[in-house]
Write a protein that holds these residues in place. Structure first.
Motif, PDB file in Angstrom:
ATOM      1  N   GLY A  39       0.915  -1.259  -0.061  1.00 44.21           N
ATOM      2  CA  GLY A  39       0.021  -0.221  -0.104  1.00 44.21           C
ATOM      3  C   GLY A  39       0.947   1.389   0.086  1.00 44.21           C
ATOM      4  N   VAL A  40       1.691   1.414   0.722  1.00 45.77           N
ATOM      5  CA  VAL A  40       2.788   2.499   0.874  1.00 45.77           C
ATOM      6  C   VAL A  40       3.403   2.759  -0.264  1.00 45.77           C
ATOM      7  N   GLY A  41       4.052   1.475  -0.821  1.00 45.45           N
ATOM      8  CA  GLY A  41       4.719   1.307  -2.086  1.00 45.45           C
ATOM      9  C   GLY A  41       3.961   1.971  -3.253  1.00 45.45           C
ATOM     10  N   VAL A  42       2.657   1.432  -3.678  1.00 41.91           N
ATOM     11  CA  VAL A  42       1.938   1.857  -4.651  1.00 41.91           C
ATOM     12  C   VAL A  42       1.565   3.276  -4.247  1.00 41.91           C
ATOM     13  N   GLY A  43       1.234   3.897  -3.221  1.00 47.00           N
ATOM     14  CA  GLY A  43       0.959   5.243  -2.936  1.00 47.00           C
ATOM     15  C   GLY A  43       2.079   6.148  -3.216  1.00 47.00           C
ATOM     16  N   THR A  44       3.256   5.867  -2.816  1.00 47.99           N
ATOM     17  CA  THR A  44       4.311   6.667  -3.253  1.00 47.99           C
ATOM     18  C   THR A  44       4.548   6.589  -4.536  1.00 47.99           C
ATOM     19  N   ALA A  45       4.397   5.527  -5.083  1.00 50.07           N
ATOM     20  CA  ALA A  45       4.777   5.551  -6.683  1.00 50.07           C
ATOM     21  C   ALA A  45       3.650   6.490  -7.482  1.00 50.07           C
ATOM     22  N   LEU A  46       2.456   6.422  -7.062  1.00 49.56           N
ATOM     23  CA  LEU A  46       1.480   7.244  -7.716  1.00 49.56           C
ATOM     24  C   LEU A  46       1.874   8.584  -7.407  1.00 49.56           C
ATOM     25  N   ALA A  47       2.330   9.112  -6.143  1.00 48.78           N
ATOM     26  CA  ALA A  47       2.355  10.518  -5.687  1.00 48.78           C
ATOM     27  C   ALA A  47       3.616  10.747  -6.726  1.00 48.78           C
ATOM     28  N   CYS A  48       4.548  10.128  -6.811  1.00 50.44           N
ATOM     29  CA  CYS A  48       5.748  10.519  -7.650  1.00 50.44           C
ATOM     30  C   CYS A  48       5.461  10.571  -9.317  1.00 50.44           C
ATOM     31  N   LEU A  49       4.445   9.742  -9.536  1.00 49.33           N
ATOM     32  CA  LEU A  49       3.924   9.769 -11.053  1.00 49.33           C
ATOM     33  C   LEU A  49       3.036  11.141 -11.155  1.00 49.33           C
ATOM     34  N   ARG A  50       2.571  11.470 -10.192  1.00 49.56           N
ATOM     35  CA  ARG A  50       1.405  12.796 -10.222  1.00 49.56           C
ATOM     36  C   ARG A  50       2.424  14.026 -10.372  1.00 49.56           C
ATOM     37  N   ALA A  51       3.797  13.780  -9.634  1.00 52.13           N
ATOM     38  CA  ALA A  51       4.703  14.846  -9.739  1.00 52.13           C
ATOM     39  C   ALA A  51       4.934  15.448 -11.107  1.00 52.13           C
ATOM     40  N   ARG A  53       2.910  15.754 -13.308  1.00 49.42           N
ATOM     41  CA  ARG A  53       1.740  16.798 -13.891  1.00 49.42           C
ATOM     42  C   ARG A  53       1.282  16.767 -15.429  1.00 49.42           C
ATOM     43  N   ILE A  54       1.262  15.130 -15.428  1.00 47.70           N
ATOM     44  CA  ILE A  54       0.666  14.922 -16.900  1.00 47.70           C
ATOM     45  C   ILE A  54      -1.010  14.752 -16.551  1.00 47.70           C
ATOM     46  N   ARG A  55      -1.672  15.861 -16.874  1.00 44.61           N
ATOM     47  CA  ARG A  55      -3.154  16.025 -16.718  1.00 44.61           C
ATOM     48  C   ARG A  55      -3.876  14.806 -16.786  1.00 44.61           C
ATOM     49  N   PRO A  56      -3.983  14.042 -17.739  1.00 37.33           N
ATOM     50  CA  PRO A  56      -4.875  12.832 -17.740  1.00 37.33           C
ATOM     51  C   PRO A  56      -4.534  11.850 -16.596  1.00 37.33           C
ATOM     52  N   ILE A  57      -3.299  11.661 -16.295  1.00 38.14           N
ATOM     53  CA  ILE A  57      -2.618  10.700 -15.306  1.00 38.14           C
ATOM     54  C   ILE A  57      -2.930  11.306 -14.030  1.00 38.14           C
ATOM     55  N   SER A  58      -2.439  12.662 -14.012  1.00 36.21           N
ATOM     56  CA  SER A  58      -2.858  13.150 -12.461  1.00 36.21           C
ATOM     57  C   SER A  58      -4.242  13.166 -12.245  1.00 36.21           C
ATOM     58  N   PHE A  59      -5.273  13.409 -12.809  1.00 38.61           N
ATOM     59  CA  PHE A  59      -6.673  13.327 -13.039  1.00 38.61           C
ATOM     60  C   PHE A  59      -7.125  11.966 -12.488  1.00 38.61           C
ATOM     61  N   ALA A  60      -6.756  10.911 -13.091  1.00 41.48           N
ATOM     62  CA  ALA A  60      -7.036   9.569 -12.875  1.00 41.48           C
ATOM     63  C   ALA A  60      -6.520   9.229 -11.274  1.00 41.48           C
ATOM     64  N   ILE A  61      -5.438   9.503 -11.059  1.00 41.03           N
ATOM     65  CA  ILE A  61      -4.720   9.401  -9.508  1.00 41.03           C
ATOM     66  C   ILE A  61      -5.614  10.006  -8.917  1.00 41.03           C
ATOM     67  N   VAL A  62      -6.048  11.339  -8.931  1.00 42.25           N
ATOM     68  CA  VAL A  62      -6.788  12.202  -8.019  1.00 42.25           C
ATOM     69  C   VAL A  62      -8.216  11.458  -7.802  1.00 42.25           C
TER      70      VAL A  62
END
Length: 224
Positions: A39-51, A53-62
């Motif tokens: 859980g922490v690993g996936v969450g951290t990876a998603l936060a890095c991916l969101r960094a 700032r690719i809009r479609p990906i960031s939107f999906a993560i949010v």
């Protein structure tokens, strides 16, 4: 008092069902470790991916984070265990509990780590980039370590809160601490197994709570 002790601290019942509670403790420990690590690993990876700032990906993560933070985990567990078989997806109770709680923790971890990334001073990004580091290198070597250090206390608290929800597995037959205790309580017509379960939870999670408190003190911002 004698009736109370017989109902909640019946020695004969405690001795008889201690092995079952210990077996449930092992299941809870394995589940908790898997949930926290993944859980922490996936969450951290998603936060890095969101960094990035690719809009479609960031939107999906949010959207993912908002949905899994908003819905009660019990509702998700019941939907997955009783609903998915109707569309041909069948999973064991252990897998369902692991998957749902991991996704819930990942959603919270993503938001917590993202808060740490955005709280890192902009000058850290600029200084790292000025030395020739690329965006990914700056994020991985400079920003992320600082962000994680800032969010360790809330991340630890959230991880503990989510792992305690393994008790929800009782409703779908996961043989964890509470699952074994409720089964024993049904067979013995006595609440002593539930008392034993409560003791097991204290022994399992109290050290984690103390460790979390130490982390809060260790990584707290120095007072001016």
């Amino acid at each position: 008092m004698e009736q109370f002790l017989d109902q909640f601290f019946n020695v004969t019942v405690l001795v008889k069902y201690t092995p079952a509670i210990l077996s449930g403790l092992g299941v809870t420990v394995v589940l908790s470790l898997l949930i926290v690590v993944v859980g922490v690993g996936v969450g951290t990876a998603l936060a890095c991916l969101r960094a990035y700032r690719i809009r479609p990906i960031s939107f999906a993560i949010v959207i993912f984070a908002d949905i899994f933070r908003a819905l009660p985990p019990l509702v998700l567990i019941l939907l997955a265990f009783f609903g998915l078989p109707n569309v041909g997806v069948v999973m064991s109770s252990f897998t369902v509990l692991f998957l749902i709680l991991t996704l819930v923790l990942a959603a919270f971890a993503e938001e917590i780590v993202w808060a740490g990334i955005t709280a890192t001073p902009k000058g850290q990004w600029e200084a790292a980039r000025s030395t020739g580091l690329g965006y990914t290198q700056t994020l991985g070597y400079v920003v992320l370590p600082q962000a994680v250090r800032m969010v360790i206390p809330p991340l630890t608290n959230r991880a503990i809160a989510i792992t305690k929800m393994t008790a929800l597995g009782m409703v779908i037959g996961v043989p964890d601490i509470l699952g074994e205790a409720t089964t024993a309580q049904s067979f013995s017509a006595n609440a002593s197994p539930l008392t034993l379960a409560a003791i097991a939870y204290v022994l399992l999670f109290l050290p984690l709570v103390v460790f979390s408190r130490w982390l809060e003190m260790r990584f707290a911002h120095p007072k001016v």
